[in-house]
Design a protein around this motif. Structure first.
Motif, PDB file in Angstrom:
ATOM      1  N   MET A   1     -82.231  78.992 -29.844  1.00 30.37           N
ATOM      2  CA  MET A   1     -82.429  80.071 -28.741  1.00 30.37           C
ATOM      3  C   MET A   1     -82.536  79.586 -27.694  1.00 30.37           C
ATOM      4  O   MET A   1     -83.504  78.627 -27.140  1.00 30.37           O
ATOM      5  N   SER A   2     -82.040  79.860 -26.394  1.00 33.78           N
ATOM      6  CA  SER A   2     -82.265  79.499 -25.092  1.00 33.78           C
ATOM      7  C   SER A   2     -82.357  80.668 -24.103  1.00 33.78           C
ATOM      8  O   SER A   2     -81.455  81.648 -24.406  1.00 33.78           O
ATOM      9  N   THR A   3     -83.279  80.655 -23.090  1.00 36.98           N
ATOM     10  CA  THR A   3     -83.378  81.535 -22.160  1.00 36.98           C
ATOM     11  C   THR A   3     -83.248  80.962 -20.689  1.00 36.98           C
ATOM     12  O   THR A   3     -83.652  79.792 -20.495  1.00 36.98           O
ATOM     13  N   THR A   4     -82.790  81.886 -19.811  1.00 35.08           N
ATOM     14  CA  THR A   4     -82.652  81.417 -18.393  1.00 35.08           C
ATOM     15  C   THR A   4     -83.282  82.546 -17.496  1.00 35.08           C
ATOM     16  O   THR A   4     -82.773  83.765 -17.506  1.00 35.08           O
ATOM     17  N   ASN A   5     -84.395  82.242 -16.697  1.00 39.26           N
ATOM     18  CA  ASN A   5     -84.996  83.210 -15.897  1.00 39.26           C
ATOM     19  C   ASN A   5     -83.856  83.442 -14.490  1.00 39.26           C
ATOM     20  O   ASN A   5     -83.675  82.722 -14.061  1.00 39.26           O
ATOM     21  N   ASP A   6     -83.841  84.578 -14.404  1.00 39.84           N
ATOM     22  CA  ASP A   6     -83.362  85.171 -12.722  1.00 39.84           C
ATOM     23  C   ASP A   6     -83.928  86.112 -12.564  1.00 39.84           C
ATOM     24  O   ASP A   6     -84.831  86.801 -13.174  1.00 39.84           O
ATOM     25  N   ALA A   9     -80.265  90.931  -8.330  1.00 38.04           N
ATOM     26  CA  ALA A   9     -80.395  90.953  -7.000  1.00 38.04           C
ATOM     27  C   ALA A   9     -80.354  92.402  -6.307  1.00 38.04           C
ATOM     28  O   ALA A   9     -80.672  92.516  -5.088  1.00 38.04           O
ATOM     29  N   ALA A  10     -79.704  93.319  -7.146  1.00 41.02           N
ATOM     30  CA  ALA A  10     -79.825  94.615  -6.400  1.00 41.02           C
ATOM     31  C   ALA A  10     -81.118  95.309  -6.550  1.00 41.02           C
ATOM     32  O   ALA A  10     -81.413  95.863  -5.445  1.00 41.02           O
ATOM     33  N   GLY A  11     -82.023  95.393  -7.526  1.00 45.36           N
ATOM     34  CA  GLY A  11     -83.246  96.010  -7.552  1.00 45.36           C
ATOM     35  C   GLY A  11     -84.234  95.278  -7.717  1.00 45.36           C
ATOM     36  O   GLY A  11     -85.476  95.766  -7.543  1.00 45.36           O
ATOM     37  N   GLY A  12     -84.249  93.827  -7.770  1.00 39.59           N
ATOM     38  CA  GLY A  12     -85.441  93.068  -7.954  1.00 39.59           C
ATOM     39  C   GLY A  12     -86.086  93.066  -9.176  1.00 39.59           C
ATOM     40  O   GLY A  12     -87.029  92.082  -9.499  1.00 39.59           O
ATOM     41  N   ALA A  13     -85.444  93.673 -10.375  1.00 39.19           N
ATOM     42  CA  ALA A  13     -86.103  93.508 -11.712  1.00 39.19           C
ATOM     43  C   ALA A  13     -85.931  92.224 -12.192  1.00 39.19           C
ATOM     44  O   ALA A  13     -84.732  91.733 -12.167  1.00 39.19           O
ATOM     45  N   ALA A  14     -86.792  91.722 -13.024  1.00 39.36           N
ATOM     46  CA  ALA A  14     -86.569  90.383 -13.539  1.00 39.36           C
ATOM     47  C   ALA A  14     -85.702  90.639 -14.915  1.00 39.36           C
ATOM     48  O   ALA A  14     -85.752  91.577 -15.501  1.00 39.36           O
ATOM     49  N   PHE A  15     -84.911  89.623 -14.966  1.00 39.30           N
ATOM     50  CA  PHE A  15     -84.285  89.620 -16.390  1.00 39.30           C
ATOM     51  C   PHE A  15     -84.153  88.161 -16.766  1.00 39.30           C
ATOM     52  O   PHE A  15     -84.232  87.116 -16.425  1.00 39.30           O
ATOM     53  N   ARG A  16     -83.892  87.920 -18.329  1.00 41.24           N
ATOM     54  CA  ARG A  16     -83.546  86.699 -18.478  1.00 41.24           C
ATOM     55  C   ARG A  16     -82.560  86.856 -19.676  1.00 41.24           C
ATOM     56  O   ARG A  16     -82.025  87.758 -20.250  1.00 41.24           O
ATOM     57  N   GLU A  17     -81.774  85.677 -19.816  1.00 41.41           N
ATOM     58  CA  GLU A  17     -80.515  85.358 -20.550  1.00 41.41           C
ATOM     59  C   GLU A  17     -81.016  85.050 -21.931  1.00 41.41           C
ATOM     60  O   GLU A  17     -81.278  83.751 -21.862  1.00 41.41           O
ATOM     61  N   VAL A  18     -80.709  85.435 -23.000  1.00 38.02           N
ATOM     62  CA  VAL A  18     -81.062  85.073 -24.367  1.00 38.02           C
ATOM     63  C   VAL A  18     -79.591  84.852 -25.249  1.00 38.02           C
ATOM     64  O   VAL A  18     -78.587  85.238 -25.021  1.00 38.02           O
ATOM     65  N   THR A  19     -79.714  83.424 -25.589  1.00 39.16           N
ATOM     66  CA  THR A  19     -78.408  83.222 -26.379  1.00 39.16           C
ATOM     67  C   THR A  19     -78.845  82.994 -28.053  1.00 39.16           C
ATOM     68  O   THR A  19     -79.741  82.211 -28.375  1.00 39.16           O
ATOM     69  N   GLY A  23     -74.003  81.663 -30.038  1.00 33.10           N
ATOM     70  CA  GLY A  23     -73.694  81.340 -28.670  1.00 33.10           C
ATOM     71  C   GLY A  23     -73.491  82.733 -27.904  1.00 33.10           C
ATOM     72  O   GLY A  23     -73.152  82.425 -26.483  1.00 33.10           O
ATOM     73  N   ARG A  24     -73.707  83.806 -28.465  1.00 35.25           N
ATOM     74  CA  ARG A  24     -73.571  84.992 -27.697  1.00 35.25           C
ATOM     75  C   ARG A  24     -74.695  85.075 -26.759  1.00 35.25           C
ATOM     76  O   ARG A  24     -75.875  85.016 -27.123  1.00 35.25           O
ATOM     77  N   VAL A  25     -74.507  85.434 -25.341  1.00 36.95           N
ATOM     78  CA  VAL A  25     -75.441  85.554 -24.409  1.00 36.95           C
ATOM     79  C   VAL A  25     -75.872  87.042 -24.348  1.00 36.95           C
ATOM     80  O   VAL A  25     -74.931  87.913 -24.115  1.00 36.95           O
ATOM     81  N   TYR A  26     -77.068  87.431 -23.978  1.00 34.55           N
ATOM     82  CA  TYR A  26     -77.530  88.827 -23.931  1.00 34.55           C
ATOM     83  C   TYR A  26     -78.652  88.829 -22.669  1.00 34.55           C
ATOM     84  O   TYR A  26     -79.346  87.785 -22.558  1.00 34.55           O
ATOM     85  N   ARG A  27     -78.299  89.829 -21.779  1.00 35.70           N
ATOM     86  CA  ARG A  27     -78.997  89.969 -20.536  1.00 35.70           C
ATOM     87  C   ARG A  27     -80.163  90.914 -20.805  1.00 35.70           C
ATOM     88  O   ARG A  27     -79.605  92.114 -20.763  1.00 35.70           O
ATOM     89  N   ILE A  28     -81.349  90.424 -20.740  1.00 37.91           N
ATOM     90  CA  ILE A  28     -82.442  91.634 -21.114  1.00 37.91           C
ATOM     91  C   ILE A  28     -83.550  91.328 -20.240  1.00 37.91           C
ATOM     92  O   ILE A  28     -83.621  90.588 -19.611  1.00 37.91           O
ATOM     93  N   GLY A  29     -84.394  92.589 -20.087  1.00 37.73           N
ATOM     94  CA  GLY A  29     -85.452  92.632 -19.186  1.00 37.73           C
ATOM     95  C   GLY A  29     -85.416  93.869 -18.378  1.00 37.73           C
ATOM     96  O   GLY A  29     -86.375  94.461 -17.865  1.00 37.73           O
ATOM     97  N   GLU A  30     -84.072  93.980 -17.856  1.00 38.69           N
ATOM     98  CA  GLU A  30     -83.906  95.052 -16.969  1.00 38.69           C
ATOM     99  C   GLU A  30     -83.703  96.458 -17.779  1.00 38.69           C
ATOM    100  O   GLU A  30     -82.864  96.633 -18.769  1.00 38.69           O
ATOM    101  N   THR A  31     -84.343  97.460 -17.452  1.00 35.53           N
ATOM    102  CA  THR A  31     -84.287  98.913 -18.084  1.00 35.53           C
ATOM    103  C   THR A  31     -83.237  99.622 -17.309  1.00 35.53           C
ATOM    104  O   THR A  31     -82.697  99.310 -16.070  1.00 35.53           O
ATOM    105  N   ASP A  32     -82.705 100.782 -17.944  1.00 44.04           N
ATOM    106  CA  ASP A  32     -81.588 101.547 -17.551  1.00 44.04           C
ATOM    107  C   ASP A  32     -82.233 102.078 -16.067  1.00 44.04           C
ATOM    108  O   ASP A  32     -81.562 102.307 -15.109  1.00 44.04           O
ATOM    109  N   ARG A  33     -83.570 102.299 -15.997  1.00 45.42           N
ATOM    110  CA  ARG A  33     -84.060 102.996 -14.742  1.00 45.42           C
ATOM    111  C   ARG A  33     -84.100 101.952 -13.669  1.00 45.42           C
ATOM    112  O   ARG A  33     -83.876 102.376 -12.333  1.00 45.42           O
ATOM    113  N   ASP A  34     -84.084 100.688 -14.085  1.00 43.90           N
ATOM    114  CA  ASP A  34     -84.198  99.873 -13.003  1.00 43.90           C
ATOM    115  C   ASP A  34     -82.741  99.509 -12.447  1.00 43.90           C
ATOM    116  O   ASP A  34     -82.648  99.472 -11.243  1.00 43.90           O
TER     117      ASP A  34
END
Length: 465
Positions: A1-6, A9-19, A23-34
Motif C-alpha cells: 500500500m502506498s499513499t500520496t498526500n495532496d 484545490a477547490a475546497g482546501g480539504a486534505a485528501f490522500r491517494e491509497v493504492t 494497483g487500484r488507486v482510491y482518493r480518500i479524505g474528502e467528504t461529500d460535504r467538502d
C-alpha cells in the motif's frame, strides 16, 4: 500500500491517494460535504426526479400512438418507427456523451441542460409536424438525443457518488425512468384526443424542460478515484451495510479504459446480453396493449396492464438494485432475466385462457424483469471496469439498446405478422433464456479464477515379487 498526500484545490480539504495490492488507486479524505457543501444524497434524489420527468418519452408513447395516428394521418407503422428512431438515438448518445464528459469537454450540468432543451424540441415536433420524416427528425432524433443525455448523465453520476453501494442507489434512480410515466399513460388513454393533443404535448415538453433544468443546476461529478472518507477501501471497514455490499461486489481490479474493457472480453459479452434482454423488454412495451386488445380484453385492462408494467418496471429496478448489494450483481442479473423469459410464456398462457387477472399477473412479472436489468448493468459496469471511465464504458454497454430497438420493435412486428402473437412471445421467451445463459459467463476482469486443486495421490511403491 502506498499513499500520496495532496490538497483539494477547490475546497482546501486534505485528501490522500491509497493504492491497493492490485494497483487500484482510491482518493480518500474528502467528504461529500467538502466537495458539494451538502450531503451526497441530493445526487440520488435530483437525478431520480430528472429521470421521472423524461420517462414519458418511452413508457407512455405507446398509449398515445392511436391519437397521434389519427391527428397527423400516420399509419401504425409510421408511429412505431418514430419510437424506434427515438430508442436508437437515446441509446446511441450515451457513449459520445460519456467520452466528452470524461475529457472535461462537457460537464454533467451542461449535458443535462442541453438534454432538457432538446427534449422540449422533441415534444413540440411531435405536436406540430404532420410530415412523418420531420417528426422522426424532431421527436426521434432530437428528442432521443435529449433524453439520452439526461439518462446517461443521471445514471453515471449517481454511481460515481456511491461507489460502495451503487446497486441500491442506481436502481432507485433508474426506477424513475419507468413509473414516472404512469400519470401520462392514463392521460393519453383517457384525456388525449385530436382536439387537444397539441396543447398537451407542448405542456409536457415545457414540464420536462423546467423539471430537468432545475435538477441540472445542482449536478456535479466527484473527483476521479474519489472514495467515501468513512469507508476504508482496503478492508471495507467503517460501515456494515457498505462492507456487506463490497464483499459481494468488490471494486474493479483497476480503472479500465474502454479499449481495455473491450479486450477483457466481458464488455462485448455484456453488450450481447443487453441486446437480447432489452429487445425482449422493448417488445413487451411495444405490443402488450395491442396483444391485450387482440385477445379481447377491454381498454381498461389494456391500459392497466401497461400501467402495471410501468410501475413494476420502475419499482423493480430499485428492489433489484438493493437486492444485488446483498446477493451479488451477477446472481441477481441472471434471476431477473429468467423471470423476464418466463413472463413471456405466461402472457401466452393468459391469452389462451382469456384470463384478465392472469394477464395482469404476467404483465407484472414482465414489467419487473423488463426494467430491472438496466440498473444491474449500470452497477455491474463500474464494478468490473472502475468509475473513472464509466461514462464511456457504460455508454458502450448501453448502446446494445440500439440494436434492441430494431429487433424488439421492427423485427418484432414482422414476427407478429408471420407467426402471430403467440409465436412472437414464445420467441421472446427463448431469447431471454439465451441471454440468461450469457449472463452466467460474466466474471470480473483481473480477478483470479478459483480452481480446484486435487490432492496429490500417494506414491505407489513398486515391489518385486
Amino acid at each position: 500500500m502506498s499513499t500520496t498526500n495532496d490538497r483539494n484545490a477547490a475546497g482546501g480539504a486534505a485528501f490522500r491517494e491509497v493504492t491497493d495490492s492490485k494497483g487500484r488507486v482510491y482518493r480518500i479524505g474528502e467528504t461529500d460535504r467538502d466537495l458539494l457543501g451538502h450531503s451526497r444524497k441530493i445526487m440520488v434524489y435530483l437525478p431520480w426526479i430528472a429521470m421521472i420527468a423524461i420517462s414519458v418519452f418511452e413508457y407512455a408513447y405507446g398509449s398515445a400512438e392511436d391519437t397521434l395516428s389519427h391527428a397527423h394521418g400516420w399509419s401504425q407503422s409510421n408511429t412505431f418507427w418514430i419510437l424506434s428512431v427515438w430508442i436508437f438515438f437515446q441509446a446511441g448518445i450515451a457513449f459520445p456523451a460519456g467520452w466528452l464528459r470524461e475529457r472535461g469537454l462537457l460537464t454533467a450540468r451542461r449535458a443535462t441542460y442541453l438534454g432538457a432543451a432538446l427534449c422540449l424540441i422533441g415534444f413540440v415536433a411531435l405536436a406540430h409536424l404532420d410530415n412523418v420524416f420531420l417528426a422522426i427528425c424532431g421527436f426521434g432524433v432530437v428528442g432521443g438525443l435529449g433524453s439520452g443525455l439526461v439518462y446517461a448523465t443521471c445514471i453515471n453520476m449517481v454511481g460515481k457518488w456511491f461507489p460502495e453501494r451503487r446497486g441500491a442507489k442506481t436502481g432507485f434512480v433508474n426506477g424513475g425512468f419507468a413509473y414516472g410515466a404512469l400519470p401520462f399513460i392514463f392521460i393519453f388513454n383517457y384525456a388525449f384526443d385530436t382536439s387537444n393533443f397539441t396543447e398537451v404535448l407542448d405542456l409536457i415538453g415545457v414540464y420536462v424542460l423546467i423539471v430537468v433544468s432545475i435538477c441540472a443546476w445542482f449536478f456535479k461529478d466527484p473527483p476521479k478515484n474519489w472514495w467515501p472518507a468513512d469507508i476504508d477501501p482496503l478492508n471495507f471497514a467503517g460501515n456494515k451495510k457498505s462492507a456487506a455490499s463490497l464483499a459481494k461486489n468488490p471494486p474493479a481490479a483497476k480503472q479500465y479504459t474502454p479499449k481495455e474493457a473491450f479486450r477483457s472480453g466481458m464488455l462485448p459479452l455484456m453488450w450481447v446480453t443487453v441486446v437480447m434482454t432489452a429487445g425482449v423488454s422493448i417488445f413487451g412495451i411495444s405490443y402488450q396493449v395491442d396483444f391485450a386488445k387482440e385477445v379481447g380484453f377491454g381498454p381498461l385492462v389494456a391500459a392497466s396492464s401497461m400501467g402495471v408494467m410501468s410501475v413494476v418496471n420502475g419499482v423493480g429496478r430499485g428492489v433489484v438494485g438493493w437486492l444485488s448489494d446483498l446477493w451479488g450483481r451477477k446472481a441477481t442479473l441472471v434471476f431477473v432475466i429468467v423471470v423476464l423469459g418466463l413472463a413471456q410464456f405466461g402472457v401466452i398462457w393468459a391469452g389462451t385462457l382469456h384470463s384478465q387477472w392472469l394477464f395482469l399477473v404476467f404483465a407484472f412479472l414482465s414489467g419487473f424483469g423488463g426494467g430491472a436489468f438496466y440498473p444491474l448493468f449500470a452497477a455491474l459496469t463500474p464494478d468490473y471496469f472502475g468509475e473513472n471511465y464509466n461514462a464511456s464504458n457504460y455508454g458502450l454497454v448501453y448502446s446494445g439498446k440500439l440494436i434492441s430497438g430494431l429487433f424488439g420493435g421492427g423485427l418484432g412486428s414482422m414476427v407478429v405478422h408471420a407467426w402471430g402473437y403467440d409465436g412472437a412471445y414464445a420467441l421472446a421467451g427463448g431469447i431471454s433464456m439465451l441471454a440468461a445463459g450469457c449472463a452466467l459467463l460474466l466474471r470480473q476482469p483481473g480477478k483470479p479464477r478459483v480452481r480446484k486443486v486435487l490432492p496429490n495421490p500417494r506414491p505407489i511403491s513398486r515391489e518385486l515379487i
